[in-house]
Scaffold this active site. Structure first.
Site, PDB file in Angstrom:
ATOM      1  N   ASP A 175    -126.035  21.689 -37.456  1.00  0.00           N
ATOM      2  CA  ASP A 175    -125.496  20.369 -37.195  1.00  0.00           C
ATOM      3  C   ASP A 175    -124.801  19.875 -38.459  1.00  0.00           C
ATOM      4  O   ASP A 175    -124.669  20.605 -39.439  1.00  0.00           O
ATOM      5  CB  ASP A 175    -126.584  19.407 -36.711  1.00  0.00           C
ATOM      6  CG  ASP A 175    -127.681  19.204 -37.747  1.00  0.00           C
ATOM      7  OD1 ASP A 175    -127.484  19.575 -38.921  1.00  0.00           O
ATOM      8  OD2 ASP A 175    -128.747  18.673 -37.390  1.00  0.00           O
ATOM      9  N   PHE A 176    -124.350  18.643 -38.442  1.00  0.00           N
ATOM     10  CA  PHE A 176    -123.581  18.153 -39.575  1.00  0.00           C
ATOM     11  C   PHE A 176    -124.440  17.527 -40.666  1.00  0.00           C
ATOM     12  O   PHE A 176    -124.173  17.715 -41.847  1.00  0.00           O
ATOM     13  CB  PHE A 176    -122.540  17.114 -39.099  1.00  0.00           C
ATOM     14  CG  PHE A 176    -121.327  17.740 -38.457  1.00  0.00           C
ATOM     15  CD1 PHE A 176    -120.163  17.939 -39.179  1.00  0.00           C
ATOM     16  CD2 PHE A 176    -121.358  18.136 -37.130  1.00  0.00           C
ATOM     17  CE1 PHE A 176    -119.047  18.520 -38.597  1.00  0.00           C
ATOM     18  CE2 PHE A 176    -120.255  18.716 -36.532  1.00  0.00           C
ATOM     19  CZ  PHE A 176    -119.091  18.910 -37.267  1.00  0.00           C
TER      20      PHE A 176
END
Length: 243
Positions: free
Chosen positions: A109-110
């Site tokens: 994910d970021f």
């Protein structure tokens, strides 16, 4: 787990009696009908024939939807069963999907601390002032090279849909799914087999490329050779000498 990765919004289905109620929750009892409604239902005409009672419109189960009977000692099996029971007999289900359903596929994910893309990206080596600049539109317009120097990392080999993606496909196959709104750009919902018309990519998709000059669109396979080399692809319709 599906229950941790996918937010499911249940929509009313007036043709499905099982969609009109949720498991009983003593903390939030359903209010009894008002006396006025009851009186209307019992009203008779002058000739003695009973009027048709006002039919109560069907309503979806109302929140909150309790996942555990004992919140102090939550059980995964109990929570999973509660979600499954809420889906029984439902139609027109809306799914809000986030990065969590793809992490188990090997796609970071970021923003997760230590493991997220922004935490592991070496921005300086790409000539960027911060990791967030990699996906900043103005930075990209100014110079797309940093993005394409990194872009091949957005397409790791051997990535397959997770059990959560396959769950969405199952809902679609059973005619229960209205729409999937996904924040993810990996396109794994479509790869899993969810119908194209059911998926809305809120942040776009890495499976499609679009020329910023003429608007021509193509599948990622058309530009994948450039992506793998870290080169900036140019549109075959636009004047490439002008960018």
């Amino acid at each position: 787990p599906v229950s941790d990765a996918v937010s499911v919004a249940l929509s009313s289905d007036h043709n499905s009696p099982s969609s009109l109620s949720s498991p009983p929750n003593p903390r939030y009892p359903t209010p009894a009908p008002s006396g006025r409604q009851s009186d209307r239902a019992k009203t008779k005409t002058g000739n003695g024939r009973a009027k048709t009672a006002n039919k109560k419109k069907s309503r979806p189960a109302r929140p909150p939807f309790p996942l555990y009977t004992a919140p102090s000692t939550p059980s995964f099996d109990e929570g999973f069963s509660s979600v499954a029971n809420l889906l029984i007999g439902r139609r027109n289900i809306l799914v809000l999907a986030g990065a969590g359903i793809s992490v188990s596929c090997g796609i970071p994910d970021f923003r997760s601390r230590g493991t997220g893309l922004y935490a592991t990206l070496d921005a300086k080596s790409l000539g960027l002032s911060s990791p967030e600049d990699l996906f900043d539109l103005e930075v990209f317009r100014d110079d797309p090279r940093p993005f394409y120097n990194f872009a091949q990392n957005l397409y790791p080999a051997g990535i397959k849909p997770s059990i959560s993606h396959n769950f969405l496909k199952l809902l679609d196959e059973k005619g229960m799914l209205l729409r999937v709104y996904t924040q993810n750009i990996d396109g794994l919902e479509r790869l899993a087999g969810v119908s194209e018309e059911r998926v809305v990519h809120a942040h776009g998709s890495l499976r499609v490329a679009e020329c910023m000059k003429c608007g021509e669109r193509c599948g990622i396979d058309v530009i994948m050779d450039d992506v793998k080399k870290g080169a900036v692809p140019t549109c075959f319709r636009s004047d490439s000498s002008k960018g």
